[in-house]
Design a protein around this motif. Structure first.
Motif, PDB file in Angstrom:
ATOM      1  N   HIS A 128      42.996  37.342  46.615  1.00  0.00           N
ATOM      2  CA  HIS A 128      41.564  37.609  46.558  1.00  0.00           C
ATOM      3  C   HIS A 128      41.226  38.729  45.582  1.00  0.00           C
ATOM      4  O   HIS A 128      40.143  38.752  45.009  1.00  0.00           O
ATOM      5  CB  HIS A 128      41.034  37.937  47.956  1.00  0.00           C
ATOM      6  CG  HIS A 128      40.860  36.734  48.819  1.00  0.00           C
ATOM      7  ND1 HIS A 128      41.912  36.100  49.429  1.00  0.00           N
ATOM      8  CD2 HIS A 128      39.750  36.013  49.154  1.00  0.00           C
ATOM      9  CE1 HIS A 128      41.469  35.056  50.112  1.00  0.00           C
ATOM     10  NE2 HIS A 128      40.172  34.977  49.957  1.00  0.00           N
ATOM     11  N   ARG A 183      35.658  34.504  55.482  1.00  0.00           N
ATOM     12  CA  ARG A 183      35.242  34.974  54.169  1.00  0.00           C
ATOM     13  C   ARG A 183      33.729  34.816  53.989  1.00  0.00           C
ATOM     14  O   ARG A 183      33.074  34.032  54.681  1.00  0.00           O
ATOM     15  CB  ARG A 183      35.972  34.200  53.072  1.00  0.00           C
ATOM     16  CG  ARG A 183      37.482  34.185  53.258  1.00  0.00           C
ATOM     17  CD  ARG A 183      38.196  33.655  52.042  1.00  0.00           C
ATOM     18  NE  ARG A 183      37.759  32.307  51.693  1.00  0.00           N
ATOM     19  CZ  ARG A 183      37.963  31.740  50.501  1.00  0.00           C
ATOM     20  NH1 ARG A 183      38.556  32.419  49.538  1.00  0.00           N
ATOM     21  NH2 ARG A 183      37.562  30.502  50.267  1.00  0.00           N
ATOM     22  N   SER A 184      33.196  35.579  53.041  1.00  0.00           N
ATOM     23  CA  SER A 184      31.767  35.521  52.750  1.00  0.00           C
ATOM     24  C   SER A 184      31.536  35.880  51.287  1.00  0.00           C
ATOM     25  O   SER A 184      32.452  36.306  50.573  1.00  0.00           O
ATOM     26  CB  SER A 184      30.992  36.481  53.659  1.00  0.00           C
ATOM     27  OG  SER A 184      31.372  37.823  53.390  1.00  0.00           O
ATOM     28  N   LYS A 185      30.298  35.729  50.859  1.00  0.00           N
ATOM     29  CA  LYS A 185      29.860  36.171  49.539  1.00  0.00           C
ATOM     30  C   LYS A 185      28.658  37.096  49.714  1.00  0.00           C
ATOM     31  O   LYS A 185      27.842  36.892  50.619  1.00  0.00           O
ATOM     32  CB  LYS A 185      29.467  34.982  48.658  1.00  0.00           C
ATOM     33  CG  LYS A 185      30.644  34.263  48.005  1.00  0.00           C
ATOM     34  CD  LYS A 185      30.175  33.088  47.179  1.00  0.00           C
ATOM     35  CE  LYS A 185      31.304  32.550  46.306  1.00  0.00           C
ATOM     36  NZ  LYS A 185      31.503  33.326  45.084  1.00  0.00           N
ATOM     37  N   VAL A 208      34.197  36.828  46.247  1.00  0.00           N
ATOM     38  CA  VAL A 208      34.556  36.365  47.589  1.00  0.00           C
ATOM     39  C   VAL A 208      35.153  37.541  48.355  1.00  0.00           C
ATOM     40  O   VAL A 208      36.059  38.220  47.859  1.00  0.00           O
ATOM     41  CB  VAL A 208      35.553  35.198  47.551  1.00  0.00           C
ATOM     42  CG1 VAL A 208      35.955  34.796  48.968  1.00  0.00           C
ATOM     43  CG2 VAL A 208      34.960  33.998  46.815  1.00  0.00           C
ATOM     44  N   GLN A 256      39.504  35.437  43.107  1.00  0.00           N
ATOM     45  CA  GLN A 256      38.418  34.884  43.911  1.00  0.00           C
ATOM     46  C   GLN A 256      37.104  35.583  43.555  1.00  0.00           C
ATOM     47  O   GLN A 256      36.761  36.607  44.150  1.00  0.00           O
ATOM     48  CB  GLN A 256      38.722  35.028  45.396  1.00  0.00           C
ATOM     49  CG  GLN A 256      39.864  34.161  45.893  1.00  0.00           C
ATOM     50  CD  GLN A 256      39.516  32.685  45.843  1.00  0.00           C
ATOM     51  OE1 GLN A 256      38.736  32.188  46.650  1.00  0.00           O
ATOM     52  NE2 GLN A 256      40.088  31.971  44.893  1.00  0.00           N
ATOM     53  N   TRP A 301      31.331  31.705  53.480  1.00  0.00           N
ATOM     54  CA  TRP A 301      32.197  30.974  52.547  1.00  0.00           C
ATOM     55  C   TRP A 301      33.328  30.370  53.355  1.00  0.00           C
ATOM     56  O   TRP A 301      33.490  30.664  54.536  1.00  0.00           O
ATOM     57  CB  TRP A 301      32.700  31.923  51.468  1.00  0.00           C
ATOM     58  CG  TRP A 301      33.107  31.266  50.173  1.00  0.00           C
ATOM     59  CD1 TRP A 301      34.328  31.299  49.578  1.00  0.00           C
ATOM     60  CD2 TRP A 301      32.270  30.496  49.306  1.00  0.00           C
ATOM     61  NE1 TRP A 301      34.311  30.604  48.399  1.00  0.00           N
ATOM     62  CE2 TRP A 301      33.062  30.093  48.201  1.00  0.00           C
ATOM     63  CE3 TRP A 301      30.931  30.108  49.348  1.00  0.00           C
ATOM     64  CZ2 TRP A 301      32.559  29.306  47.158  1.00  0.00           C
ATOM     65  CZ3 TRP A 301      30.426  29.343  48.312  1.00  0.00           C
ATOM     66  CH2 TRP A 301      31.244  28.953  47.238  1.00  0.00           C
ATOM     67  N   ASP A 303      32.111  24.365  47.432  1.00  0.00           N
ATOM     68  CA  ASP A 303      32.992  24.851  48.479  1.00  0.00           C
ATOM     69  C   ASP A 303      33.075  23.794  49.573  1.00  0.00           C
ATOM     70  O   ASP A 303      32.053  23.322  50.076  1.00  0.00           O
ATOM     71  CB  ASP A 303      32.439  26.170  49.046  1.00  0.00           C
ATOM     72  CG  ASP A 303      33.322  26.751  50.117  1.00  0.00           C
ATOM     73  OD1 ASP A 303      34.456  27.114  49.812  1.00  0.00           O
ATOM     74  OD2 ASP A 303      32.863  26.845  51.273  1.00  0.00           O
TER      75      ASP A 303
END
Length: 303
Positions: free
Chosen positions: A58, A86-88, A65, A62, A97, A131
């Motif tokens: 990551h 996970r997230s954005k 992310v 990524q 995410w 995604d």
């Protein structure tokens, strides 16, 4: 034979059998305990290797992310899973995410690459990557040295700038490499530079997406320090030297500072109308919109 002697022999034999049985039980229990402790030791070592691998992946590959949590599940002495939520962050708006379910055993760890590789939608009206879990569009970078992409090189800045009351992330690919200082000069202050695209494999993209990862890092508030950390992480990430793009980048830039290296693109976030300032700029080869989120009165954007 005297009856008393027979009884004594039988009694001795029973004692010997009982003694042998007890010793066998103790030995088996000790072996099971040793096996259990050994199994847990190797499983714990694999868990740490997988945690480190997830962090490295990551850190270097990524874009925008964030790992919110990593939780061990289905754990046993033989192995288990690590579930990564996970997230954005889209200009202050946190959106979900895909969740990764990676596995580990005594000798092997395996990141959930099935979810890391985006799906794609391809029809007569167009092409885009998404995604797999959230179905959100993935922002795509375009390497300046790859001339022919199967879907061309889109520039979606004008389209996203027309959206009202939204925040968005956009992957901006440059016409050529630029220094970080040149990038900062060209990006308006009302947009966030959340990720720098530094390198990727040069592959044939003319017949369809090759699915090659991009490598870069989040500059944060101290780009000098984050770049140094990126380089060290990249070295460990490809410590066996299998990735030609990474090894070439390290050979050319491993000893440089952030002011000396060149950037191929940036991931930007901001309010959609703020992207209007970049429409028509000749240093931009392509711009791919990723996640967008509608603004609400109770969440204030970062910019």
């Amino acid at each position: 034979m005297d009856q008393s002697l027979k009884k004594a022999l039988k009694k001795a034999k029973r004692k010997q059998i009982l003694k042998t049985t007890m010793i066998s039980i103790i030995v088996v229990m000790l072996l099971l305990l040793a096996f259990y402790r050994t199994g847990n030791y190797f499983a714990a070592k694999s868990t740490m290797r997988l945690h480190d691998a997830l962090v490295m992946h990551h850190t270097v590959s990524q874009p925008n992310v964030h790992m919110d949590s990593r939780m061990t599940s289905n754990r046993s002495m033989f192995g288990g899973n690590i579930v990564t939520n996970r997230s954005k962050n889209i200009n202050g708006y946190v959106v979900p995410w895909s969740t990764l379910t990676s596995s580990y055993g005594w000798m092997k760890t395996e990141i959930d690459f099935n979810e890391l590789v985006p799906g794609f939608y391809w029809s007569e009206t167009g092409f885009y990557e998404y995604d797999k879990q959230t179905k959100q569009k993935v922002a795509t970078f375009y390497h300046p040295l790859i001339e022919d992409y199967h879907d061309g090189v889109p520039n979606q800045l004008a389209a996203v700038a027309e959206m009202e009351n939204f925040v968005a992330e956009v992957a901006v690919s440059f016409d050529r490499p630029y220094t970080f200082a040149e990038v900062e000069e060209r990006i308006p202050d009302n947009l966030n530079i959340v990720w720098l695209y530094m390198t990727s494999e040069i592959s044939d993209e003319s017949m369809g997406p090759a699915g090659m990862p991009v490598y870069g890092f989040a500059p944060g508030s101290s780009p000098d320090d984050t770049y140094a950390y990126f380089v060290e992480t990249l070295k460990e990430y490809d410590d066996r030297g299998y990735n030609d793009a990474i090894q070439e980048f390290l050979s050319e830039n491993g000893d440089k500072s952030i002011d000396e290296v060149e950037v191929l693109g940036v991931m930007l976030t901001g309010q959609t109308e703020n992207f209007e300032a970049l429409v028509g700029e000749d240093f931009i080869r392509g711009a791919s919109v990723g996640v967008t989120a509608e603004m609400v009165p109770y969440i204030t954007p970062e910019k």
